[in-house]
Every structure is written in structure tokens, then in C-alpha cells.
Design an enzyme around this catalytic site. Structure first.
Site, PDB file in Angstrom:
ATOM      1  N   CYS A 192       0.806  -1.224   0.000  1.00  0.00           N
ATOM      2  CA  CYS A 192       0.000   0.000   0.000  1.00  0.00           C
ATOM      3  C   CYS A 192       0.838   1.273   0.000  1.00  0.00           C
ATOM      4  O   CYS A 192       2.056   1.246  -0.042  1.00  0.00           O
ATOM      5  CB  CYS A 192      -1.007  -0.050   1.128  1.00  0.00           C
ATOM      6  SG  CYS A 192      -2.300  -1.280   0.783  1.00  0.00           S
ATOM      7  N   SER A 233      -5.317  11.619  -2.698  1.00  0.00           N
ATOM      8  CA  SER A 233      -5.235  10.200  -3.015  1.00  0.00           C
ATOM      9  C   SER A 233      -5.043  10.042  -4.511  1.00  0.00           C
ATOM     10  O   SER A 233      -5.448  10.906  -5.301  1.00  0.00           O
ATOM     11  CB  SER A 233      -6.533   9.503  -2.590  1.00  0.00           C
ATOM     12  OG  SER A 233      -6.672   8.265  -3.236  1.00  0.00           O
TER      13      SER A 233
END
Length: 540
Positions: A119, A458
Site C-alpha cells: 500500500c 489520493s
């Protein structure tokens, strides 16, 4: 071998005794000692399947004649930490991870490393560590999750969950449908399905050469991923014997290759921070000017979610990174990677470079009086009708204040949301603004209002969203001087971001600006005192 420092000679009798206590046989005392830095966590969907990958890597290491040792490093899920104070820890965790890997690898004199990641901040943290320690290392990214599906509708975490909130609040879907989407959007282990930060960094790691072909796109739950993990375990033992180190792989050329691929793919804006940080760790002269220079040359010939309907699953099936590298090697003189002759490529998803989706790059750097040291925008996620946008500022000193205004329908067409004091120092931690940007899109304002911030976005963000503004508000940047009602111009074609207020008025405001004082304590307090600005990768 480096591990001889802990296992050779009479003086190392106690060390060998302790290693035997850990299960090392006398025979394997002669083997290369390989650390598996695992970021397994029950808290992070991208990492929950890593116990199986640990076993595959371990099998590969032992098959090739090495001795494997698994140790843990922390992992933060950006999606779960999003939208509250927990997000302040996400970016700082990158440097914490690098420190953890360095500490264990050097304290135990390991000969090589397999870095098991997935991640957002974990992969760049491990790249930083690999460059810093410079012992043979390979990265295994655990891979993307499967696409979601509900009522024959293809779903991703962003469109099926974050943006669905805006649709629900706008009355477009019922609460029952919202709950259906919530349950169906993330159906398996793996990194979220689009070309967000996690998958962007996995792709760029493969481009650099620090992971095996197709590692970045093979699904987290596929047998191919298990085989890649096994092969990576074997590969690291060969690299130890060949003394092939990260700084033989991470070079100025390979980092510029990563920038080129990033621009061609339209990846996450966070890649700017991470490539700069890796370059800093490696002592390589790559800076924001490299992004700026290349951004005028590179065409975007791949479009993935959130900029299109195609997910990482589609991209993998279309040929993945080898197909992209093959196209770049044939078409872009600045790209120094090798061609993958005979590699399969689906031209629907991976266009020929001569027939790009757009001659504009996926990412761009904007300068102007608001961002004299630069800011970034995901051009691929902006509708071309919005490349020139002028709006009226509505200012907020935190993400929470902006969210309240959005939820109360106080943001209208023509507004420019200004979120400040969210930079590396001011946050501290440079939070991502996925919640407000998703709500903006969900409310139908994605092409009619803009958002600028000294924080981050993001990789799933889309719309007219400019981040990484430098200098940040905490450093007295112009973003701190913006007032409600000011006009702001965003021009993607000219790569500019300007506040339409006379300089003499800004000087008056600057004299009245109170110096920023951080109240952060603990790890965040230490981070705020030591972190550099975003234009230098927010390194500590």
C-alpha cells in the site's frame, strides 16, 4: 558475506548459539542470510494476504540455497485512516518504515532483503530503505484486489464507496443502495483497484527494476502472484551471490524512466513525493525540474480508473508494465529501459504511443504566486473543458472545516475550496484530501468547482484539484494569505496557479499573518520539526 560478521570465528560462538535458538541449522550457517521485511497486517486489506506470500518467498529463498528470516514493519491503510486525524500518520509512516528496515537489516548484518509491500507509503518506504542500506534487495508488491460488482455494475473502492456518499447525499441513490455498494466495493485482499498511489508505486517499482515483471499488476489473490513471490525469493539469493545492489538498479536513468512511465500512465500525484525521496536517499540528482521537463514531452497513452473505466485487472490482462515499457522504449528517446519483444498488448487499453489518449501528460506541475516552488495536479483526472478555471476562494484551515461546508451545501459552482495548514509541517503529516474531493465529485461539482491545498490527494482523486502547494501555509506561503472572495486562476495549459490580488495587498496581509506554531507531540511532533517541504519529497 556480510552475515559473516555475526557467524564466523570463535568470538561469534554466542551469536551462533542465538541463531541456532532461532532455528538455523549448522549447515545453513554457511548460507546467505536473507531478511523478509513483511508489512503483513490484519488492519490493511492490501496486506491481509501476505502470510501466504511470506511462505512463497521463504520457499524460494531456501530453494536457491539461502536462509530466510521474517521480520515485521508497520503498515497504514490510507483508506481507513482517511478523513480524520489518523491520516496525519500516513506520510510520516514512510520514513518510519525505512528506519525499521534499516535498523533490523544492519543490526543483524543481513546479506540481502526481500521487501514485501503493497500500500501507499509502504512501497516507497521500502524503496528508500533499499537505497539507503544498499545491500541486495528485491521488492514484492502484494498486488491489486479484485474488482467489485453489484447488480452487474463494476465497482472500485473510490466510485463504489467514497463517491457514493456524495450521490447518496445528493439524493441520486437510496440508503439501501449505498449499503449494497459498501459491501460489494472491496471484495478481496489487495490494493484498491485503480491506479491510485499503491498501484502507481508498485508499477514504478517494476519500471525501475526493483521487482520482477508483472509483479505490480498480478492480482493479490492469483496463483501468478504466488509464483512471482517464489521467484523473487530465488532471485534475491542470486543477486546476493552476484553482489547486485539497489544502487546498481536505482540510478538517475531508472528514476527518470519511472517519471516517464508515471506521466504516460497518469499515476498518483503522490509519486512526486516518493520519487524525490528515493532520489534523496540514493544520493541521485533527480528533482522537480525533471518532472517539469519531461511533463512537456510525454504523451499519456494509458488511462485507468479513476480517469477511465479500466482497472488494474484490465491493465494486467492488457499486458501490464512490460507492454508499457516496450512501447516507451520504442517511442521515447529519453526512456532508457529495454524493449520486451513479443510482449502482448491490448491496444484498447494500452494505446500505441503514436495514438495516445492525449498529448497532455498524466501529471503536471503548476507554478505561480500561490505556488512559487511548485504544486501538482493529476491532469488525466481533469475534464479538458476545465483546463482553464477561474473561481472565488472559500478558505478553510483544516480538512474538517471544508468537509462541514461541503456537507452543508455551502460550496457552489465557481468556488475554489482552499484547504491550508495541511502540509508536511502544518498538518503535520500532509493529509490526503480524498473525502472532500470525492464528495465534490459525488455532488456533481467535479467540473464546476476546484480545490487547492498544501496537503495531498489520493491517487483516486479526480477533478480540478491542485495539491502539494509550496511554500505551505505553515511556512508563511501565499496560500496562508488567501481570503474568502479572492479570485484564483488555474491554467493547466500554461501550468499556472495564481491569486488575482495585487502584491501590495498581499504584503499588507503578510504583516498581519501570525507565525505558525505546531502543537503536535510524540512522533508527529518530531516529524513536524524535521520534515522538509513537498518540493523536496517531504523527507526528514
Amino acid at each position: 558475506m556480510r552475515s559473516d560478521n555475526i557467524k564466523q570465528g570463535v568470538a561469534r560462538t554466542p551469536h551462533r548459539s542465538l541463531l541456532m535458538a532461532a532455528g538455523v541449522s549448522k549447515k545453513n550457517m554457511k548460507s546467505p542470510f536473507i531478511g523478509i521485511a513483511s508489512s503483513f497486517s490484519d488492519l490493511v486489506p492490501g496486506h491481509i494476504g501476505m502470510r501466504d506470500l511470506e511462505r512463497q518467498i521463504e520457499k524460494g529463498i531456501h530453494t536457491a540455497g539461502g536462509q530466510a528470516f521474517i521480520f515485521g514493519v508497520p503498515a497504514v491503510c490510507d483508506g481507513i485512516s482517511m478523513g480524520h486525524s489518523g491520516m496525519r500518520y500516513s506520510l510520516p509512516s514512510r520514513d518510519l518504515i525505512a528506519d525499521c528496515v534499516e535498523t533490523v537489516a544492519n543490526a543483524h548484518q543481513l546479506d540481502g532483503l526481500v521487501l514485501l509491500s503493497n500500500c501507499d507509503k509502504i512501497t516507497p518506504g521500502m524503496l528508500i530503505a533499499a537505497a539507503r542500506i544498499n545491500i541486495p534487495s528485491i521488492i514484492v508488491t502484494a498486488g491489486p484486489m479484485l474488482d467489485g460488482e453489484s447488480r452487474c455494475e463494476k465497482l472500485t473502492m473510490i466510485k463504489g464507496a467514497f463517491e457514493a456518499i456524495g450521490k447518496y447525499r445528493n439524493g441520486e441513490i437510496t440508503q439501501e443502495r449505498l449499503l449494497e455498494l459498501e459491501e460489494a466495493s472491496c471484495p478481496s485482499a489487495g490494493a484498491c483497484q485503480g491506479l491510485y498511489t499503491a498501484n502507481t508505486m508498485a508499477c514504478l517499482t517494476e519500471v525501475i527494476g526493483m521487482s520482477l515483471p508483472y509483479c505490480s499488476t498480478a492480482s493479490a489473490v492469483s496463483s501468478q502472484k504466488r509464483r512471482i513471490a517464489f521467484e523473487s525469493g530465488m532471485q534475491i539469493v542470486d543477486w546476493v551471490r552476484e553482489d547486485k545492489k539497489p544502487l546498481d538498479i536505482i540510478t538517475r536513468d531508472s528514476l527518470r524512466n519511472a517519471i516517464i512511465a508515471d506521466l504516460a500512465l497518469g499515476g498518483s500525484t503522490n509519486s512526486f513525493l516518493h520519487i524525490l525521496a528515493v532520489a534523496n536517499s540514493a544520493g541521485i540528482d533527480v528533482c522537480l525540474k525533471d518532472f517539469e521537463e519531461l511533463s512537456y514531452k510525454i504523451h499519456q497513452f494509458v488511462k485507468l480508473e479513476p480517469s477511465s473505466i479500466y482497472t488494474m485487472t484490465d491493465f494486467h490482462n492488457a499486458g501490464g508494465i512490460p507492454a508499457v515499457m516496450d512501447e516507451l522504449a520504442k517511442s521515447v528517446p529519453e526512456f532508457k529501459g529495454r524493449e520486451y519483444k513479443g510482449v502482448y498488448s491490448d491496444k484498447t487499453i494500452i494505446h500505441p504511443y503514436s495514438e495516445p489518449f492525449t498529448t497532455k501528460p498524466g501529471l503536471g506541475i503548476l507554478y505561480g504566486n500561490i505556488a512559487p516552488n511548485g504544486s501538482v495536479i493529476k491532469i488525466s483526472a481533469v475534464d479538458e473543458s476545465c483546463y482553464e478555471f477561474e473561481g472565488i476562494a472559500k478558505t478553510f484551515d483544516s480538512e474538517e472545516e471544508a468537509m462541514k461546508a461541503l456537507e452543508a451545501d455551502k460550496i457552489k459552482e465557481g468556488d475554489v475550496i482552499v484547504i491550508r495548514y495541511e502540509g508536511p509541517k502544518g498538518g503535520p503529516g500532509m493529509r490526503e484530501m480524498l473525502a472532500p474531493t470525492s464528495l465534490l465529485v459525488g455532488k456533481g461539482l467535479g467540473t464546476r468547482a476546484a480545490l487547492i491545498t498544501d496537503g495531498r490527494f489520493s491517487g483516486g482523486t479526480r477533478g480540478i484539484c491542485v495539491g502539494h502547494i509550496c511554500p505551505e501555509a505553515a511556512d508563511g506561503g501565499v496560500i496562508a494569505l488567501i481570503q474568502d472572495g479572492d479570485k484564483i486562476q488555474i491554467d493547466i495549459n500554461k501550468r499556472t496557479l495564481n491569486l488575482m490580488v495585487p502584491e501590495d495587498e498581499l504584503e499588507k496581509r503578510r504583516k498581519n499573518l501570525k507565525p505558525f506554531v505546531s502543537n503536535a507531540k510524540g512522533y508527529l511532533g518530531k516529524y513536524a520539526r524535521t520534515v522538509q517541504d513537498a518540493s523536496h519529497g517531504a523527507v526528514v
